[in-house]
Write a protein that holds these residues in place. Structure first.
Motif, PDB file in Angstrom:
ATOM      1  N   PRO A  22       0.851  -1.188   0.000  1.00 51.50           N
ATOM      2  CA  PRO A  22       0.000   0.000   0.000  1.00 51.50           C
ATOM      3  C   PRO A  22       0.889   1.240   0.000  1.00 51.50           C
ATOM      4  O   PRO A  22       1.927   1.248   0.670  1.00 51.50           O
ATOM      5  CB  PRO A  22      -0.763  -0.112   1.318  1.00 51.50           C
ATOM      6  CG  PRO A  22       0.121  -0.907   2.204  1.00 51.50           C
ATOM      7  CD  PRO A  22       0.989  -1.779   1.337  1.00 51.50           C
ATOM      8  N   ASP A  41      -3.099   4.648  -2.587  1.00 49.98           N
ATOM      9  CA  ASP A  41      -4.226   4.966  -1.716  1.00 49.98           C
ATOM     10  C   ASP A  41      -4.512   6.469  -1.755  1.00 49.98           C
ATOM     11  O   ASP A  41      -4.382   7.164  -0.754  1.00 49.98           O
ATOM     12  CB  ASP A  41      -3.862   4.503  -0.297  1.00 49.98           C
ATOM     13  CG  ASP A  41      -5.002   4.653   0.681  1.00 49.98           C
ATOM     14  OD1 ASP A  41      -6.145   4.787   0.234  1.00 49.98           O
ATOM     15  OD2 ASP A  41      -4.744   4.647   1.893  1.00 49.98           O
ATOM     16  N   ASN A  98      -8.253   8.465  -0.777  1.00 48.72           N
ATOM     17  CA  ASN A  98      -7.503   7.873   0.332  1.00 48.72           C
ATOM     18  C   ASN A  98      -8.457   7.164   1.288  1.00 48.72           C
ATOM     19  O   ASN A  98      -9.377   7.775   1.829  1.00 48.72           O
ATOM     20  CB  ASN A  98      -6.724   8.975   1.065  1.00 48.72           C
ATOM     21  CG  ASN A  98      -6.003   8.433   2.277  1.00 48.72           C
ATOM     22  OD1 ASN A  98      -6.373   8.741   3.403  1.00 48.72           O
ATOM     23  ND2 ASN A  98      -5.002   7.625   2.071  1.00 48.72           N
ATOM     24  N   LYS A 121      -4.701   2.640   5.264  1.00 48.67           N
ATOM     25  CA  LYS A 121      -3.903   1.453   4.948  1.00 48.67           C
ATOM     26  C   LYS A 121      -4.703   0.149   5.005  1.00 48.67           C
ATOM     27  O   LYS A 121      -4.521  -0.738   4.176  1.00 48.67           O
ATOM     28  CB  LYS A 121      -2.724   1.361   5.915  1.00 48.67           C
ATOM     29  CG  LYS A 121      -1.812   0.213   5.600  1.00 48.67           C
ATOM     30  CD  LYS A 121      -0.708   0.051   6.616  1.00 48.67           C
ATOM     31  CE  LYS A 121       0.158  -1.138   6.207  1.00 48.67           C
ATOM     32  NZ  LYS A 121       1.122  -1.526   7.238  1.00 48.67           N
ATOM     33  N   ALA A 152      -6.702  -0.156   1.926  1.00 47.15           N
ATOM     34  CA  ALA A 152      -5.796  -0.315   0.781  1.00 47.15           C
ATOM     35  C   ALA A 152      -5.303  -1.759   0.707  1.00 47.15           C
ATOM     36  O   ALA A 152      -5.163  -2.328  -0.379  1.00 47.15           O
ATOM     37  CB  ALA A 152      -4.619   0.646   0.906  1.00 47.15           C
ATOM     38  N   ASP A 207       5.446  -2.889   3.531  1.00 48.14           N
ATOM     39  CA  ASP A 207       5.265  -1.438   3.513  1.00 48.14           C
ATOM     40  C   ASP A 207       6.140  -0.802   2.433  1.00 48.14           C
ATOM     41  O   ASP A 207       7.190  -1.324   2.098  1.00 48.14           O
ATOM     42  CB  ASP A 207       5.652  -0.829   4.863  1.00 48.14           C
ATOM     43  CG  ASP A 207       4.530  -0.926   5.871  1.00 48.14           C
ATOM     44  OD1 ASP A 207       3.468  -1.463   5.508  1.00 48.14           O
ATOM     45  OD2 ASP A 207       4.720  -0.473   7.015  1.00 48.14           O
ATOM     46  N   ALA A 208       5.698   0.345   1.956  1.00 48.87           N
ATOM     47  CA  ALA A 208       6.446   1.023   0.903  1.00 48.87           C
ATOM     48  C   ALA A 208       7.746   1.634   1.417  1.00 48.87           C
ATOM     49  O   ALA A 208       8.685   1.832   0.669  1.00 48.87           O
ATOM     50  CB  ALA A 208       5.583   2.112   0.276  1.00 48.87           C
ATOM     51  N   ASP A 209       7.798   1.910   2.721  1.00 46.36           N
ATOM     52  CA  ASP A 209       8.894   2.743   3.223  1.00 46.36           C
ATOM     53  C   ASP A 209      10.173   1.977   3.533  1.00 46.36           C
ATOM     54  O   ASP A 209      11.089   2.533   4.126  1.00 46.36           O
ATOM     55  CB  ASP A 209       8.433   3.503   4.465  1.00 46.36           C
ATOM     56  CG  ASP A 209       7.935   2.572   5.543  1.00 46.36           C
ATOM     57  OD1 ASP A 209       8.051   1.349   5.365  1.00 46.36           O
ATOM     58  OD2 ASP A 209       7.422   3.067   6.562  1.00 46.36           O
ATOM     59  N   GLN A 264      10.741  -0.101   5.720  1.00 40.88           N
ATOM     60  CA  GLN A 264      10.937  -0.457   7.129  1.00 40.88           C
ATOM     61  C   GLN A 264      10.928  -1.967   7.256  1.00 40.88           C
ATOM     62  O   GLN A 264      11.468  -2.523   8.198  1.00 40.88           O
ATOM     63  CB  GLN A 264       9.832   0.141   7.996  1.00 40.88           C
ATOM     64  CG  GLN A 264      10.106   1.565   8.396  1.00 40.88           C
ATOM     65  CD  GLN A 264       9.131   2.026   9.432  1.00 40.88           C
ATOM     66  OE1 GLN A 264       7.920   2.086   9.199  1.00 40.88           O
ATOM     67  NE2 GLN A 264       9.632   2.369  10.598  1.00 40.88           N
ATOM     68  N   ARG A 294      13.742  -4.031  12.784  1.00 47.02           N
ATOM     69  CA  ARG A 294      13.003  -3.076  11.978  1.00 47.02           C
ATOM     70  C   ARG A 294      13.824  -1.815  11.780  1.00 47.02           C
ATOM     71  O   ARG A 294      14.294  -1.207  12.737  1.00 47.02           O
ATOM     72  CB  ARG A 294      11.682  -2.733  12.661  1.00 47.02           C
ATOM     73  CG  ARG A 294      10.724  -1.919  11.804  1.00 47.02           C
ATOM     74  CD  ARG A 294       9.327  -2.033  12.398  1.00 47.02           C
ATOM     75  NE  ARG A 294       8.370  -1.106  11.848  1.00 47.02           N
ATOM     76  CZ  ARG A 294       7.665  -1.319  10.754  1.00 47.02           C
ATOM     77  NH1 ARG A 294       7.858  -2.411  10.069  1.00 47.02           N
ATOM     78  NH2 ARG A 294       6.769  -0.442  10.348  1.00 47.02           N
ATOM     79  N   ARG A 342      12.330   4.368   8.745  1.00 41.49           N
ATOM     80  CA  ARG A 342      11.860   4.711   7.417  1.00 41.49           C
ATOM     81  C   ARG A 342      13.011   5.137   6.498  1.00 41.49           C
ATOM     82  O   ARG A 342      13.869   5.928   6.896  1.00 41.49           O
ATOM     83  CB  ARG A 342      10.929   5.913   7.581  1.00 41.49           C
ATOM     84  CG  ARG A 342       9.684   5.813   6.831  1.00 41.49           C
ATOM     85  CD  ARG A 342       8.769   6.951   7.185  1.00 41.49           C
ATOM     86  NE  ARG A 342       7.433   6.507   6.852  1.00 41.49           N
ATOM     87  CZ  ARG A 342       7.006   6.414   5.616  1.00 41.49           C
ATOM     88  NH1 ARG A 342       7.766   6.771   4.618  1.00 41.49           N
ATOM     89  NH2 ARG A 342       5.806   5.953   5.384  1.00 41.49           N
ATOM     90  N   HIS A 349       7.708  10.565   5.204  1.00 40.51           N
ATOM     91  CA  HIS A 349       7.231  10.729   6.576  1.00 40.51           C
ATOM     92  C   HIS A 349       6.216   9.670   6.939  1.00 40.51           C
ATOM     93  O   HIS A 349       5.489   9.182   6.093  1.00 40.51           O
ATOM     94  CB  HIS A 349       6.576  12.106   6.745  1.00 40.51           C
ATOM     95  CG  HIS A 349       7.502  13.218   6.464  1.00 40.51           C
ATOM     96  ND1 HIS A 349       8.494  13.590   7.336  1.00 40.51           N
ATOM     97  CD2 HIS A 349       7.620  14.021   5.382  1.00 40.51           C
ATOM     98  CE1 HIS A 349       9.181  14.582   6.818  1.00 40.51           C
ATOM     99  NE2 HIS A 349       8.669  14.864   5.619  1.00 40.51           N
ATOM    100  N   THR A 350       6.160   9.344   8.217  1.00 40.97           N
ATOM    101  CA  THR A 350       5.146   8.398   8.660  1.00 40.97           C
ATOM    102  C   THR A 350       3.760   9.013   8.529  1.00 40.97           C
ATOM    103  O   THR A 350       3.574  10.205   8.706  1.00 40.97           O
ATOM    104  CB  THR A 350       5.393   7.947  10.114  1.00 40.97           C
ATOM    105  OG1 THR A 350       4.304   7.115  10.498  1.00 40.97           O
ATOM    106  CG2 THR A 350       5.512   9.112  11.062  1.00 40.97           C
ATOM    107  N   ARG A 399      -4.451   8.752  14.845  1.00 44.35           N
ATOM    108  CA  ARG A 399      -4.718   7.576  14.022  1.00 44.35           C
ATOM    109  C   ARG A 399      -4.471   6.282  14.774  1.00 44.35           C
ATOM    110  O   ARG A 399      -5.224   5.329  14.668  1.00 44.35           O
ATOM    111  CB  ARG A 399      -3.826   7.601  12.782  1.00 44.35           C
ATOM    112  CG  ARG A 399      -4.383   8.455  11.688  1.00 44.35           C
ATOM    113  CD  ARG A 399      -3.694   8.124  10.393  1.00 44.35           C
ATOM    114  NE  ARG A 399      -4.363   8.804   9.304  1.00 44.35           N
ATOM    115  CZ  ARG A 399      -4.180   8.495   8.031  1.00 44.35           C
ATOM    116  NH1 ARG A 399      -3.378   7.535   7.694  1.00 44.35           N
ATOM    117  NH2 ARG A 399      -4.825   9.149   7.091  1.00 44.35           N
TER     118      ARG A 399
END
Ligand code: UDP
Ligand code: MG
Length: 324
Positions: free
Chosen positions: A12, A46, A74, A77, A80, A97-99, A101, A200, A203, A207-208, A214
């Motif tokens: 996502p 997303d 949007n 997540k 998505a 995840d895309a980042d 991590q 882990r 990133r 940004h997160t 959330r």
């Protein structure tokens, strides 16, 4: 020659233009090394407001193993991810995840355990670099509380980074609740699970998308989707308080009969009223939370709308085909 198994890598992405080129390189390298499998990458955009979609189009031009799903806005997540699961074709699907991590270099190990017969190979964090003490300790407390109240096994220190066999994907697809707490759903469906440990990373760029608001909302969803224990607690505390009230009533009657009418104190009365008023509002809130969930699930809306799957525009015609 034996047909190679197809593995989907599902990501996502929301405003991830900074990190997507890095992800592309890492994934291409990985897919080229793993010659025993065919791969497809499915990146779900997303509703990003940056150039994420343009990047996805570009990736697909460069490498036809890359697919993208463009959502109509949007959705967050969790949604998505289900959208991606609905569109993935693989015999196994790896959510990442895309980042970056979640290191893609863990994927070969996941595939190894999948071949051994595990249906859900999930990555468990050994450390959490780049996360604050407050975030770590609140998440620890939260999981402990959630685990105490539900029968299903909530996996600690686990994100959504995992390999799912086809049948797990089908199982997740069958669950169409709109306020999704996917982390719990993974446990709920069961099957053979295997944890592999990793460190882990922080990133890679960008940004997160998470902030405390959330996270707080997600944690409420965790409770309301897997347990009705808070409703029971409120009943229990209600009983306890009325019992104390009853005892106090006996004390008052006793005092009145034997010592005459007591002159009532304003302060103590106020304290009791405010305290009970507060408790009642809290429990109304809890009931409201569950009622709200019931409301939004009862509407039975589609979970998401698709703008485009690769070049194909979604015209929503099939929505009217539903037979009631
Ligand atoms: N994400 C998404 N929609 C959103 C928010 C986040 O698809 O509304 C994606 C995001 O692009 C990333 C993943 O969810 O791939 C995790 O988000 P993030 O890294 O911001 O969360 P964190 O790792 O800090 O928990
Ligand atoms: Mg992240």
């Amino acid at each position: 020659m034996e047909q190679k198994k197809l593995v989907t890598i599902l990501t996502p992405a929301y405003n991830e233009e900074d990190v997507l080129p890095l992800l592309y390189d890492r994934l291409v390298k990985l897919m080229n090394e793993q010659v025993n499998y065919d791969f497809e990458v499915l990146i779900v955009n997303d509703g990003s407001k940056d150039h994420t979609l343009e990047l996805l189009e570009e990736f697909r031009k460069k490498d036809s193993r890359f697919n993208y799903l463009n959502l109509s806005r949007n959705y967050g997540k969790e949604i998505a991810m289900i959208a991606g699961l609905d569109y993935c074709k693989g015999d196994a699907t790896i959510i990442i995840d895309a980042d970056l991590q979640d290191p893609p270099e863990l994927i070969p190990e996941m595939l190894h355990y999948w071949e051994e017969g595990y249906d859900d190979v999930y990555a468990k964090r050994r450390s959490r670099k780049g996360e604050s003490w407050l975030k770590k300790s609140t998440s620890k407390l939260y999981y402990r509380l959630l685990q105490k109240t539900t029968r299903i096994d909530i996996q600690k220190d686990t994100g959504d980074f995992r390999l799912l066999d086809r049948r797990c994907v089908e199982a997740l697809r069958a669950m169409r609740e709109s306020q999704r707490y996917t982390k719990g759903l993974f446990s709920w469906i069961g099957y053979n699970k295997k944890a592999i440990e990793y460190d882990r990373d922080p990133r890679a760029a960008g940004h997160t998308k998470w902030n405390y608001r959330r996270l707080f909302n997600l944690s409420i969803d965790g409770f309301t989707s897997f347990t009705t224990a808070p409703l029971r607690w409120s009943a229990f505390i209600g009983i306890l308080i009325s019992f104390i009230g009853f005892l106090y009533m006996l004390v008052i009657i006793f005092n009145t009969l034997f010592y005459g009418i007591d002159s009532p104190g304003y302060a103590s009365t106020m304290v009791v009223i405010l305290f009970l008023g507060g408790i009642q509002l809290i429990f109304l809130g809890i009931i409201g939370e569950y009622l709200g969930r019931t409301f939004s699930e009862a509407k039975g809306r589609p979970l998401y709308f698709i703008d485009r799957y690769n070049e194909t525009r979604e015209d929503n015609l099939h929505l009217n085909e539903r037979k009631f």
